[in-house]
Design a protein around this motif. Structure first.
Motif, short mmCIF file in Angstrom:
data_model
loop_
_atom_site.label_atom_id
_atom_site.label_comp_id
_atom_site.label_asym_id
_atom_site.label_seq_id
_atom_site.Cartn_x
_atom_site.Cartn_y
_atom_site.Cartn_z
N ALA A 1 0.84 -1.19 0.00
CA ALA A 1 0.00 0.00 0.00
C ALA A 1 0.88 1.25 0.00
O ALA A 1 0.64 2.21 -0.74
CB ALA A 1 -0.94 -0.01 1.21
N GLY A 2 1.95 1.22 0.82
CA GLY A 2 2.89 2.34 0.84
C GLY A 2 3.61 2.49 -0.49
O GLY A 2 3.82 3.60 -0.99
N LEU A 3 3.94 1.35 -1.06
CA LEU A 3 4.65 1.36 -2.34
C LEU A 3 3.80 2.01 -3.44
O LEU A 3 4.31 2.72 -4.31
CB LEU A 3 5.01 -0.07 -2.71
N ARG A 4 2.50 1.76 -3.37
CA ARG A 4 1.60 2.37 -4.37
C ARG A 4 1.60 3.89 -4.24
O ARG A 4 1.71 4.62 -5.23
CB ARG A 4 0.18 1.83 -4.21
N VAL A 5 1.50 4.37 -3.00
CA VAL A 5 1.52 5.82 -2.78
C VAL A 5 2.84 6.41 -3.27
O VAL A 5 2.88 7.41 -4.00
CB VAL A 5 1.32 6.14 -1.27
N ALA A 6 3.95 5.75 -2.87
CA ALA A 6 5.27 6.26 -3.24
C ALA A 6 5.43 6.30 -4.76
O ALA A 6 5.96 7.27 -5.32
CB ALA A 6 6.36 5.40 -2.60
N THR A 7 4.96 5.27 -5.42
CA THR A 7 5.12 5.18 -6.87
C THR A 7 4.35 6.28 -7.59
O THR A 7 4.88 7.00 -8.44
CB THR A 7 4.66 3.80 -7.37
N VAL A 8 3.09 6.40 -7.24
CA VAL A 8 2.26 7.39 -7.92
C VAL A 8 2.78 8.80 -7.68
O VAL A 8 2.87 9.61 -8.61
CB VAL A 8 0.79 7.25 -7.45
N SER A 9 3.18 9.10 -6.43
CA SER A 9 3.65 10.47 -6.19
C SER A 9 5.00 10.69 -6.86
O SER A 9 5.28 11.78 -7.34
CB SER A 9 3.68 10.78 -4.69
N SER A 10 5.81 9.66 -6.95
CA SER A 10 7.09 9.79 -7.63
C SER A 10 6.87 10.09 -9.11
O SER A 10 7.51 10.98 -9.68
CB SER A 10 7.90 8.52 -7.44
N VAL A 11 5.95 9.38 -9.72
CA VAL A 11 5.65 9.61 -11.14
C VAL A 11 5.23 11.06 -11.36
O VAL A 11 5.65 11.72 -12.31
CB VAL A 11 4.55 8.64 -11.63
N SER A 12 4.43 11.58 -10.44
CA SER A 12 3.96 12.94 -10.65
C SER A 12 5.06 13.96 -10.34
O SER A 12 5.15 15.01 -10.98
CB SER A 12 2.68 13.17 -9.85
N LEU A 13 5.93 13.65 -9.37
CA LEU A 13 6.95 14.63 -8.96
C LEU A 13 8.07 14.80 -9.98
O LEU A 13 8.70 15.86 -10.04
CB LEU A 13 7.57 14.20 -7.62
N VAL A 14 8.34 13.78 -10.78
CA VAL A 14 9.43 13.88 -11.76
C VAL A 14 9.26 15.13 -12.62
O VAL A 14 10.23 15.83 -12.94
CB VAL A 14 9.47 12.62 -12.66
N SER A 15 8.01 15.46 -12.94
CA SER A 15 7.73 16.60 -13.83
C SER A 15 8.38 17.88 -13.34
O SER A 15 8.83 18.71 -14.15
CB SER A 15 6.22 16.82 -13.94
N VAL A 16 8.42 18.03 -12.00
CA VAL A 16 8.98 19.27 -11.45
C VAL A 16 10.43 19.45 -11.90
O VAL A 16 10.91 20.56 -12.08
CB VAL A 16 8.89 19.27 -9.91
N GLY A 17 11.12 18.34 -12.12
CA GLY A 17 12.52 18.38 -12.56
C GLY A 17 12.71 19.16 -13.85
O GLY A 17 13.82 19.63 -14.15
N ALA A 18 11.63 19.33 -14.59
CA ALA A 18 11.74 20.07 -15.85
C ALA A 18 12.27 21.48 -15.60
O ALA A 18 12.96 22.06 -16.44
CB ALA A 18 10.37 20.13 -16.53
N LEU A 19 11.99 22.01 -14.40
CA LEU A 19 12.43 23.37 -14.08
C LEU A 19 13.94 23.44 -13.90
O LEU A 19 14.53 24.50 -13.98
CB LEU A 19 11.73 23.86 -12.81
#
Ligand SMILES: Nc1ncnc2c1ncn2[C@@H]1O[C@H](COP(=O)(O)OP(=O)(O)OP(=O)(O)O)[C@@H](O)[C@H]1O
Ligand SMILES: [Mg+2]
Lengths: 370, 225
Positions: free
Chosen positions: B150-168
């Protein structure tokens, strides 16, 4: 034989859970530890398999100090059953039962075969083997717990309130099952309960503990009920002690009257002269049919035509005095019909004979208090 | 109507997608790697740390405290701070903070997972003669799996969304499409970026759910049975 030799357990916070306990649990017998909550039953039990180590004194199994044995090795030779069964939720029933054989390095097929055999022995449908624990009822889980504890055929079995989480009907059947298994396997069992009825039903010997972990009395159930050592034990034994102890008095020697029965084929006229007020009527196969009141016999015909009153029976040689008393209370005549194992009438137990036996039983309870 | 521009930009220009498909695919792959590797590393680190935390409860609170502080730092700030160490526009700059974020979710998940093992189950394992290591591997960790997953699911989904910030900071996988579209006032890349991020998260999550079904058939019916 399991021996507690002056065992004391003091927890880190200073609580003395067990105080100078000396006790022997003989090989092949059920020794019950009973007492109120917090009296140190679980602590005592766990000092046998070293889940807890004694502060003072020694616990010996067949003369060997358990502290000289490495805990995992020790424990694989001791079955352990607890209240919530403690089954592994992620393992199928058959694998749960095969746990200790696995730990002992049996090959997989042999361990599973053994597990299947045990499921059957404890009265479970082998079809349940492939299920997970959550798919079983509480009573079934408890049976699996017992099967698991027996799987590697350990000589010693420790049971900590194993049946207290199931309803009374299931509990009674699990108790019967345990006694049946014990007759078959003959383990050295230490059984913990806070239920005195369970204690006297299962125990060959019962140790009553009081809070503070001190032994109050160690006796066989009949002696315990007849002669509680002090007010604490008497109080703990609870109400109806007099009647309950009759369970331990044999009904074997009760004198029966054979002149108070009559076959259903008998002519009314042939029994009219009987001096007793009630007659037990039996069929051609000697099985009981009911009671007839001599004063209310019809003019003619056979006893088969008479309306009979329901009856109470007890099995001679098997039922205790308590069973005999129960039978007289269920009978309109005040007398009980005694049958043998096959259900054939052996005679009639009159209330007078029973009362005499009850008086003698009470005499046997000599020094009883309270 | 008068005054309305003749040519209005549609929400999605399919021809643009067609022309840029190879580049989009590369961004997607980069995004997936930068999102998932930190979670995997996080899990590898969280297991021993979580075990230690479960074993020595005194250690657990300080550890969670430190990890939570890291978690509370704005991701952009962390990316920028890391640039001198890991370089501008490198995968590392994005993945290191993300690994810490994954840790912040996964360490408590491991600890909670182990705490979800019922006391009577643990004790009956002890009583049957499991050694501590074997008990951990055969009884406690398997039972902890649903909570950890369950924790892994949360971590994965938020990681996928956070990568985008790296564009900056020059490396954000599909996040590049947001910046590109915004700078050019051109919605198609933005829509594509959002769709693919959501798709990636959904696929990863579905795989984890399937893994859970497979790994823990015994837990499936718990809620429903
Ligand atoms: N780990 C521990 N630390 C301190 N005290 C403890 C510990 N475990 C048990 N005790 C105390 O020791 C006493 C005996 O506990 P134990 O569990 O042996 O009782 P019990 O007879 O099994 O009770 P119950 O019928 O409620 O299960 C209690 O007073 C209990 O509070
Ligand atoms: Mg207890």
């Amino acid at each position: 034989m399991i021996t507690f030799d002056g065992v004391t357990k003091r927890y880190a916070d200073g609580t003395v859970a067990v105080d100078d306990l000396s006790l022997e649990a003989p090989t092949g017998e059920i020794t019950v530890l009973v007492g109120p909550s917090g009296c140190g039953k679980t602590t005592s039990l766990r000092m046998i398999n070293r889940m807890i180590d004694a502060t003072e004194g020694r616990v010996l199994i067949d003369g060997v100090d358990v502290r000289t044995v490495d805990p995992p090795t020790l424990r694989r030779g001791i079955g352990y059953v607890i209240q919530q069964a403690g089954l592994f939720p992620h393992r199928k029933i058959v694998d749960n039962v095969a746990t200790v054989p696995h730990l002992l390095g049996w090959d997989r097929r042999k361990a599973r075969a053994r597990a299947m055999e045990l499921l059957e022995r404890v009265g479970l449908d082998p079809g349940l083997a492939g299920r997970y624990p959550f798919q079983l009822s509480g009573g079934q889980q408890q049976r699996v717990g017992v099967a698991r504890a027996l799987a590697a055929d350990p000589p010693v079995l420790l049971m900590d309130e194993p049946f207290s989480a199931v309803d009374p009907v299931v509990r009674a059947s699990l108790q019967e099952e345990l006694l049946r298994l014990q007759a078959e396997f003959t383990k050295t069992i230490v059984f913990v309960t806070h239920d005195i009825d369970e204690a006297v039903k299962l125990g060959d010997r019962v140790a009553v503990l009081r809070v503070g972990g001190r032994m109050a009395q160690l006796a066989d159930p009949a002696t315990l009920l007849a002669r509680p050592a002090d007010d604490f034990v008497a109080e703990f034994l609870g109400r109806d002690r007099g009647i309950r102890r009759l369970s331990f008095v044999s009904g074997e020697g009760l004198r029966l009257r054979t002149d108070l029965t009559a076959p259903a084929s008998a002519e009314v006229s042939s029994v009219r002269g009987t001096a007793a007020p009630w007659l037990a009527v039996v069929d051609a196969d000697d099985r009981p049919l009911g009671w007839v009141r001599v004063g209310e016999l019809p003019e003619s015909g056979t006893l088969a035509d008479v309306r009979l009153a329901p009856y109470g029976t007890f099995v001679r040689g098997r039922d205790s005095l308590r069973g005999a008393l129960d039978a007289t209370l269920l009978s309109p005549s005040g007398n009980a019909i005694a049958v043998d194992d096959s259900g054939r009438v052996r005679g009639v137990l009159t209330r007078e004979t029973l009362e005499e036996a009850l008086r003698q039983a009470a005499g046997g309870a000599g020094g009883a208090r309270a | 109507m008068p005054g309305v521009p003749v040519r209005e930009e549609p929400l999605v220009r399919w021809d643009w997608i067609g022309r840029n498909w190879p580049a989009i695919q590369a961004l997607l792959a980069d995004h997936a790697v930068m999102a998932l590797v930190p979670v995997a590393v996080g899990l590898l680190v969280a297991l021993p740390v979580g075990l230690a935390g479960a074993r020595w409860r005194g250690l657990y609170q300080p550890t969670v405290g430190v990890v939570n502080v890291v978690y509370s730092l704005p991701s952009l700030a962390v990316f920028i701070v890391l640039i001198p160490v890991t370089g501008l526009a490198t995968r590392m700059t994005v993945m290191v903070p993300l690994a810490f974020y994954a840790l912040a979710v996964l360490i408590p998940a491991v600890v909670d997972g182990l705490a979800s093992v019922p006391g009577h189950v643990r004790q009956s394992a002890v009583a049957m003669g499991f050694t501590p290591l074997r008990r951990l591997l055969r009884v406690e960790l398997p039972i902890a799996v649903p909570v950890v997953l369950a924790g892994l699911r949360v971590a994965t989904v938020s990681s996928v969304s956070l990568v985008s910030v790296g564009a900056l900071v020059g490396r954000g996988g599909l996040g590049y499409l947001f910046i590109d579209g915004w700078q050019r006032q051109f919605p198609t890349p933005i829509v594509v970026g959002i769709a693919l991020v959501v798709l990636l998260a959904a696929v990863a999550d579905t795989l984890l759910v399937l893994a859970q079904r497979l790994l823990t058939p015994w837990a499936r019916a718990r809620g429903t049975a």
